[in-house]
Design an enzyme around this catalytic site. Structure first.
Site, PDB file in Angstrom:
ATOM      1  N   ASP A 177       7.649   2.510  -7.224  1.00 22.19           N
ATOM      2  CA  ASP A 177       6.255   2.314  -6.458  1.00 22.19           C
ATOM      3  C   ASP A 177       4.848   2.994  -7.147  1.00 22.19           C
ATOM      4  OD1 ASP A 177       4.115   1.572  -4.121  1.00 22.19           O
ATOM      5  OD2 ASP A 177       4.776   2.840  -2.647  1.00 22.19           O
ATOM      6  N   GLU A 214      -3.974   1.659  -3.206  1.00 22.23           N
ATOM      7  CA  GLU A 214      -3.471   0.331  -1.921  1.00 22.23           C
ATOM      8  C   GLU A 214      -2.593   1.134  -1.765  1.00 22.23           C
ATOM      9  OE1 GLU A 214       0.542  -1.479  -0.907  1.00 22.23           O
ATOM     10  OE2 GLU A 214      -0.085   0.408  -1.538  1.00 22.23           O
ATOM     11  N   GLU A 215      -2.490   2.804  -1.444  1.00 25.35           N
ATOM     12  CA  GLU A 215      -1.427   3.743  -0.950  1.00 25.35           C
ATOM     13  C   GLU A 215      -2.358   4.239  -0.070  1.00 25.35           C
ATOM     14  OE1 GLU A 215       1.263   3.618  -0.975  1.00 25.35           O
ATOM     15  OE2 GLU A 215       2.181   3.496  -3.412  1.00 25.35           O
TER      16      GLU A 215
END
Ligand SMILES: *[C@@H]1O[C@H](CO)[C@@H](O)[C@H](O)[C@H]1NC(C)=O
Ligand SMILES: *[C@@H]1O[C@H](CO)[C@@H](O)[C@H](O)[C@H]1NC(C)=O
Ligand SMILES: *[C@@H]1O[C@H](CO)[C@@H](O)[C@H](O)[C@H]1NC(C)=O
Ligand SMILES: *[C@@H]1O[C@H](CO)[C@@H](O)[C@H](O)[C@H]1NC(C)=O
Ligand SMILES: *[C@@H]1O[C@H](CO)[C@@H](O)[C@H](O)[C@H]1NC(C)=O
Length: 700
Positions: A352, A389-390
């Site tokens: 990820d 994004e995280e």
């Protein structure tokens, strides 16, 4: 797998959408795209290795270096690329401490909160670049109190605690990860009066007898880091782009949005979680609240163990960088097909998200090879490599907010891959007009784990029909596209959840040993992702079918029936609007059929201007599900069918506005609250009616 046009044509003859398939030059290129001769697992593996040599959290120098890698790789494939920066409020840990005081005679434990380097860890020399374990946007402060074990921290878990007389107020909530978004775990605990929250990785859900590097499971000291922000995009710029000198909300104003937590929290390992569990007395928790077979007995408390938790973070306006690459369309340059994946990672990010980044670069490379053979896309293809994004889907959200008008009028579809590979097993989610396209593509690509079948065959092997998820959750970068501006979208992956998620052990070694030893699953993701993009970019008529959307809405409306039984609520407007949509979807499919023509043996459309006009209707229909006002109290969420549910950001409910109103009405049970339910039903019905009118293309 290379499939001849002939067998491909037979296989698809049963699905409406592809009756109109044209065995043209383009489909030759599409077959070539997914053939072995273009696919290159060694190159994918090399991209992943290069992208994950160092931890590269958003805003870091290492992530800027990774951006340069993506930019220069795209440029080397002859794709016109640039960086779009934003200046966003990110948080980083400054200090943390966690001390447990168990009942005497046990001495206090001062937890180290360190993830341990493993034997022969090739990344040991850069392990100190991994951020200390923390929650993005956690509240800074100290919290002290007895511990209550709250299972997964869901609303129903607190209801169960109330039943047995356990009061969480003024205590520290100890929750385990897994069923709901961690930001909701913290929010739910706050709502119950907890003063602080600890979230641990239970080995029942993430552990095994052995662990990484010997097995795929989370080591005892492994910690799942992650954001606890409950919104989307930079919290200081809700609804507008975070450009360098833009307007920003103050800290107080951000707190008033309700999207950032108001009590401190920390993520902890299963070893530390079990130490705390051992200090808790009180009732034995029920079986479904217990741990695995080697875990201690879980009791609910409160106490007598108390913890003193301190988290201090700092907020920094950080430069983040989206990398954008563009292949301009030859015939319809003003229509965009977008492929997106994020680059920033909590640690090394091998699963990820950089398995996805490696696939994005592989798609780009294969398209360059096609271009060398003479292919040109009909529509414009855009590669987006998002940042931050995280922390809360920030890079993609800021970009969508900045380019909203252009995207809303020009984007045909957005195709997301976050984690490309965590293991075997294809999974997909989409807005329903793309269902048939996904199925069709899955039928053309070989299963990377069994060369005698396609991805489609393995996909349906357990269920007999492909299970396609929906995009109502806030899990990845499709959110701004679907939920804010109403763009059709899909999200695909192999493997789904994996035990070392967001920990220091999500590195290249884990991927090579457990995720995808041969990088064949990566190659398959590139194939199916690229093939879907190619069909959307090249098919003269957009491969959309709205009938599956109708079925989906009917199913969701039927589910609502049970919820509003015996109350003076009518679902008639909703069912009427869905029936009208069905008629509109059939009508446009008929119009498409009427346009089919032939010139000798060659398929062709009778009227290409009419095709373009139909395409516009097919593209814009999804936009009509959005509403200017958005959901009550959550106005950024404009889509009335797909948005996160209030208490679980991972959950993807249909009719989120109706659901929220229902939940409120059930607890308040006032005339006004039930009136709001009816109002939300009307709003959804009106949006669906807009979609019908758009598809029909006739003025009233
Ligand atoms: C816990 O340990 C840290 C360093 O390991 C130390 O700085 C801190 O003072 C200790 N806290 C207590 C309460 O012992
Ligand atoms: C829970 O405890 C708080 C104080 O800590 C108290 O105000 C509240 O009334 C309690 N709730 C119940 C249901 O006992
Ligand atoms: C909790 O820890 C903080 C700092 O680590 C310390 O200042 C505070 O006194 C402690 N509180 C209690 C009640 O032990
Ligand atoms: C591979 O696929 C074939 C055809 O679907 C099937 O018969 C076979 O059992 C599969 N092999 C494995 C190992 O799953
Ligand atoms: C690529 O796949 C082949 C099998 O087709 C395998 O032998 C090779 O090791 C793989 N390469 C990488 C880098 O994983």
């Amino acid at each position: 797998m290379f499939k001849s046009t002939f067998t491909g044509f037979i296989a698809i003859a049963t699905s409406i959408c592809f009756l109109f398939y044209s065995p043209s030059q383009k489909s030759f290129y599409h077959s070539l795209f997914i053939s072995d001769s273009l696919s290159n697992n060694a190159s994918i593996s090399n991209h992943l290795y290069m992208l994950t040599r160092r931890p590269h959290v958003a805003g870091s120098e290492a992530n800027a270096e990774a951006a340069v890698y993506v930019l220069s790789t795209l440029t080397s494939y002859n794709i016109k690329s640039h960086i779009t920066p934003y200046y966003t409020a990110l948080t980083y840990p400054v200090s943390r401490s966690l001390v447990l005081t168990p009942p005497p005679p046990e001495p206090p434990i001062n937890f180290s909160l360190q993830q341990e380097i493993y034997e022969n860890d090739p990344y040991a020399d850069v392990a100190d670049q991994v951020l200390p374990t923390f929650h993005g946007y956690a509240k800074s402060g100290t919290a002290y109190g007895p511990v209550v074990y709250v299972n997964y921290g869901r609303v129903e878990d607190y209801a169960k605690l109330k039943e047995i007389g356990v009061n969480v107020s003024s205590n520290i909530a100890l929750a385990r990860y897994g069923k709901i978004y961690r930001g909701d775990i913290v929010e739910n605990a706050f709502a119950e009066g907890a003063v602080g929250v600890l979230i641990f990785t239970d080995r029942k859900d993430y552990g095994g007898v052995k662990w990484f590097p010997d097995d795929k499971w989370m080591p005892p000291s492994g910690v799942q880091v992650g954001s606890v922000f409950n919104g989307a995009g930079d919290p200081t710029t809700p609804g507008w782009p975070s450009t360098e000198d833009c307007e920003r909300l103050s800290d107080d104003e951000v707190e008033k949005t309700g999207d950032v937590p108001l009590i401190p929290s920390l993520p902890i390992s299963w070893a530390d979680g079990e130490s705390i569990i051992r200090s808790i007395a009180g009732d034995i928790a029920s079986d479904d609240w217990q741990g695995g077979k080697d875990s201690p007995v879980y009791r609910v408390g409160p106490g007598p163990g108390t913890v003193n938790l301190t988290y201090i973070g700092k907020q920094v306006i950080s430069r983040i960088e989206n990398v954008i690459g563009i292949i301009e369309g030859a015939e319809e340059p003003d229509r965009f097909v977008i492929l997106g994946n994020h680059r920033d990672a909590w640690t090394f990010g091998a699963v990820d998200p950089n398995s996805g980044t490696a696939c994005l670069l592989e798609v780009a490379e294969r398209l360059q090879k096609l271009q060398k053979k003479g292919w040109k896309p009909r529509r414009t293809i855009i590669f987006c490599n998002w940042d931050a994004e995280e922390y809360g889907l920030i890079g993609s959200t800021e970009w969508v907010e900045e380019n909203r008008q252009m995207l809303a009028t020009k984007v045909v579809a957005y195709l997301n891959v976050d984690t490309a590979v965590a293991g075997p097993g294809f999974q997909a989610a989409a807005t329903p007009q793309l269902d048939e396209l996904l199925i069709q593509a899955a039928k053309q690509v070989e299963d990377p784990d069994n060369s005698s079948q396609t991805i489609y065959d393995s996909w349906i092997s357990s269920t007999n029909s492909p299970e396609i998820g929906r995009l109502g959750g806030g899990g990845s970068d499709y959110a701004a596209f679907v939920q804010h501006i109403g763009v059709p979208a899909a999200d695909i992956t192999f493997g789904g959840g994996y035990p070392v998620y967001h920990s220091m052990y999500d590195d290249f070694t884990w991927m090579k040993k457990f995720g995808d030893p041969m990088f064949q699953r990566h190659a398959a993701v590139a194939s199916i992702w690229g093939l879907i993009a190619l069909k959307l970019a090249d098919d003269e008529l957009l491969p959309f079918n709205y009938l599956p959307y109708v079925l989906e809405l009917q199913k969701c409306a039927e589910d609502l029936k049970g919820e509003v039984l015996d109350i003076s609520i009518t679902l008639v407007p909703l069912f009427n609007s869905i029936n009208a949509l069905k008629k509109a979807a059939i009508k446009i499919n008929d119009e498409i059929k009427a346009l089919e023509g032939r010139k000798g043996w060659t398929f062709m459309w009778k009227d290409s201007q009419k095709v373009r006009e139909l395409n516009d209707r097919l593209m814009m229909a999804e936009r009509a599900f959005t509403d200017r006002e958005g959901l009550p109290g959550r106005s950024w969420y404009k889509h009335l069918i797909y948005a996160p549910s209030k208490h679980n950001d991972y959950g993807s409910k249909s009719f989120p506005g109706i659901d929220d109103a229902l939940e409120k009405a059930k607890s308040l049970n006032t005339v006004d609250s039930w009136h709001s339910v009816q109002h939300e039903i009307w709003r959804v019905s009106r949006a669906i009616t807009q979609v019908s009118l758009c598809l029909k293309g006739e003025l009233t």
